[in-house]
Design a protein around this motif. Structure first.
Motif, PDB file in Angstrom:
ATOM      1  N   GLN A  39      55.636 -34.012 101.851  1.00 54.70           N
ATOM      2  CA  GLN A  39      56.714 -32.854 102.355  1.00 54.70           C
ATOM      3  C   GLN A  39      57.867 -32.915 102.547  1.00 54.70           C
ATOM      4  O   GLN A  39      56.955 -33.879 103.747  1.00 54.70           O
ATOM      5  N   GLN A  44      59.844 -27.784  99.773  1.00 56.07           N
ATOM      6  CA  GLN A  44      58.628 -27.552  99.352  1.00 56.07           C
ATOM      7  C   GLN A  44      57.757 -28.584 100.018  1.00 56.07           C
ATOM      8  O   GLN A  44      57.902 -29.316  99.077  1.00 56.07           O
ATOM      9  N   ARG A  45      56.059 -27.954  99.815  1.00 57.93           N
ATOM     10  CA  ARG A  45      54.705 -29.092  99.590  1.00 57.93           C
ATOM     11  C   ARG A  45      54.701 -29.143  98.713  1.00 57.93           C
ATOM     12  O   ARG A  45      54.560 -28.042  98.032  1.00 57.93           O
ATOM     13  N   GLU A  46      54.355 -30.233  97.840  1.00 54.68           N
ATOM     14  CA  GLU A  46      54.061 -30.960  96.685  1.00 54.68           C
ATOM     15  C   GLU A  46      52.853 -31.379  96.495  1.00 54.68           C
ATOM     16  O   GLU A  46      52.679 -32.523  97.343  1.00 54.68           O
TER      17      GLU A  46
END
Length: 112
Positions: A39, A44-46
């Protein structure tokens, strides 16, 4: 409960390499699917990469050919070898186990 502890982050120049490690507590590691997420600020966290208990791997398109996920069940450890790093790889990288357990994260910063 499984505890995950990451290490190996740091500052590297573009084109360089880092290897992240994530050590799991307990005795069920070999049964867990494991993954690395990242992140970046404002993003957004990926999902970066995942590896199943049987060793099947999957990668985000952005890291294919540059990053390699692997696991050593004897050491309760999952690794992320990151080569040809780019400034856009800068993020906090977190280890995940079975979509349930999370590590605290480790910062990776790639300078241009």
């Amino acid at each position: 409960q499984v505890q995950l502890v990451e290490s190996g982050g740091g500052l590297v120049q573009a084109g360089g390499s880092l290897r992240l490690s994530c050590v799991a507590s307990g005795s069920i590691f070999r049964f867990l699917s494991m993954a690395w997420y990242r992140q970046a600020p404002g993003n957004q966290r990926e999902l970066v990469a995942s590896i199943s208990s049987g060793g099947y791997t999957n990668y985000a398109d952005s890291v294919k050919g540059r990053f390699t996920i692997s696991r050593d069940n004897a050491k309760n450890t999952v690794y992320l070898q990151m080569n040809s790093l780019r400034p856009e790889d800068t993020a906090v990288y977190s280890c995940n186990g079975q979509n349930k357990f999370w590590g605290q994260g480790t910062q990776v910063t790639v300078s241009s």
